[in-house]
Scaffold this active site. Sequence first.
Site, PDB file in Angstrom:
ATOM      1  N   GLU A 235      55.666  72.205  50.031  1.00 50.45           N
ATOM      2  CA  GLU A 235      55.791  70.800  50.440  1.00 50.45           C
ATOM      3  C   GLU A 235      56.299  69.941  49.273  1.00 50.45           C
ATOM      4  O   GLU A 235      57.102  69.027  49.453  1.00 50.45           O
ATOM      5  CB  GLU A 235      54.418  70.313  50.931  1.00 50.45           C
ATOM      6  CG  GLU A 235      54.317  68.841  51.285  1.00 50.45           C
ATOM      7  CD  GLU A 235      54.962  68.494  52.617  1.00 50.45           C
ATOM      8  OE1 GLU A 235      56.187  68.659  52.722  1.00 50.45           O
ATOM      9  OE2 GLU A 235      54.253  68.048  53.518  1.00 50.45           O
TER      10      GLU A 235
ATOM     11  N   THR B 165      61.419  61.904  52.864  1.00 50.99           N
ATOM     12  CA  THR B 165      60.070  61.544  52.425  1.00 50.99           C
ATOM     13  C   THR B 165      60.095  60.975  51.009  1.00 50.99           C
ATOM     14  O   THR B 165      59.433  59.974  50.722  1.00 50.99           O
ATOM     15  CB  THR B 165      59.147  62.784  52.483  1.00 50.99           C
ATOM     16  OG1 THR B 165      59.095  63.216  53.838  1.00 50.99           O
ATOM     17  CG2 THR B 165      57.741  62.471  52.019  1.00 50.99           C
TER      18      THR B 165
HETATM   19  N1  HSE Z   1      51.623  61.196  53.590  1.00 48.31           N
HETATM   20  C1  HSE Z   1      53.006  61.544  53.472  1.00 48.31           C
HETATM   21  C2  HSE Z   1      53.819  60.278  53.389  1.00 48.31           C
HETATM   22  C3  HSE Z   1      53.411  62.343  54.665  1.00 48.31           C
HETATM   23  O1  HSE Z   1      53.582  59.395  54.222  1.00 48.31           O
HETATM   24  O2  HSE Z   1      54.649  60.141  52.492  1.00 48.31           O
HETATM   25  C4  HSE Z   1      54.872  62.719  54.680  1.00 48.31           C
HETATM   26  O3  HSE Z   1      55.080  63.969  54.153  1.00 48.31           O
END
Ligand code: HSE
Length: 311
Positions: A130, A183
């Site tokens: 990830e 992201t």
């Molecule tokens: N918590 C993470 C974000 C989830 O909102 O950036 C996305 O991978």
Amino acid sequence: MDSNSITIFSPATVANVSCGFDVLGFCLDNIGDKMVIKTTEQKGIYITKIEGYDLPFEAEKNVAGVSALAMYEHAQPDFGFEIEIFKNIKPGSGIGSSSASAVGSVFAMNELLGRPYSKTELTNFAMKGEALASQSEHADNIAPAIFGGFTLVKSVTPLDIIQLPTPKNLYAVILHPQIEVKTSESRAILPKEIPLKHAITQWSNVGSLVHALHTEDYELLKKSLVDVVVEPYRSQLIPHFESVRESALTHGALGCGISGSGPSIFSLCHGHSIAQQVAKAISKVYSKTNIDFEVHISEINTEGIKVLDRY
Ligand code: HSE
């Protein structure tokens, strides 16, 4: 080894769940990737097939490969693994595309190795993958994919995952605009500090949301699905977000927010017929725009990632 090939379903997930940035998540039922993992005589991790999207074959550059390598280096088996990825979840969709890949390889390898690792250990390996995609090690998509249902990441170091109960009659509606939001970019626009009054609202909502899940209190769930910290920044990246949310709430959704880092938008609904109404209403909002989109209705998947076939 009893078997040397396994096919798995690695589910999509919704992270944050409005108020729980980087800590809350839940697992979806009918959206996900398929992966086939086989043992090989030659040592190492080999990605031999990728269908659906254009992703790197080099293990070190592929999310599934990086998490697989993390486990492989720890386990040190005297054989290798070959990975085939059949990707359905569009990268950059906000429903845990990279997590599904990261989790899929380590879950399948653990099965083929005779399950030496716990779910928490699998989460740790998957976080390495990830991190390649989002440049940050968070587990709020990975944990629900592995554990199923709703999860709370109590701590990342050391890793501590809490499984939360899933109310019986809860459905998620996902609207996925066909645009990509990375992201890493949607994390970069967030402030480094937040006002105390927003922090108070947010942790009050996380606490009441957890209580609502335990007590199946749908009214409290509705009051808790509010994000005053992240959504005001990220909603700018998602065209027509406010109109979708207004329409979802008007048509009976308990709450509506950004799924993970977007662009997908999730709504939680009490009952399947309300979910259908919401899906119809928000589709209507988006069909007036020039952006292609998909809408899915999903039960909350309490099982998480699963084996489809092994031989
Ligand atoms: N918590 C993470 C974000 C989830 O909102 O950036 C996305 O991978």
